[in-house]
Scaffold this motif. Structure first.
Motif: not given
Length: 132
Positions: A74-75, A85, A90, A107, A109-110, A114
């Motif tokens: 996802d990144h 990551s 991203t 991406y 959502r990632f 964070q």
């Protein structure tokens, strides 16, 4: 070129003609492995993503396959096979994928996961300033 793409200025009438040769050079420079700082440097995800974003937002249809070399679940990472990551890579990859009309939801959502409650994104290995 990337700041001009972010600002939506790649098609500004005063810039179209002077940017045309740079966009053509950029389109040729990106290879199947992506793009690096120069021909002597290993291609990296950040330069590849920013360059693909520029080309996409300039109305070209770059091959996005080179960006996938830097994807991990996802990144995205700065270098293929890297374990760390990168939030900024991203974010640039999201910009490139969105410009090509591709799905960016995992991406996004990632990136959102964070972010701290105070709005900061700490821990990006390339950009220590939370304002970046």
């Amino acid at each position: 070129l990337h700041p001009l793409a972010v600002a939506g200025l790649l098609d500004h009438p005063a810039l179209v003609e002077p940017l045309a040769p740079r966009l053509a050079e950029l389109a040729v420079a990106i290879g199947p492995a992506g793009l690096g700082l120069s021909d002597q440097f290993l291609p990296d995800g950040d330069i590849t993503a920013a360059s693909l974003a520029v080309l996409s937002h300039a109305g070209r249809r770059p091959a996005m396959a080179s960006l996938q070399r830097f994807a991990a679940d996802d990144h995205f990472c700065a270098y293929a096979g890297e374990l760390q990551s990168s939030l900024s890579v991203t974010a640039h990859a999201i910009h490139a994928l969105a410009g090509a009309g591709l799905d960016t939801a995992p991406y996004q959502r990632f990136i959102a996961a964070q972010q701290l409650a105070d709005g900061r994104w700490p821990g990006d290995k390339w950009h220590g300033s939370w304002l970046y």
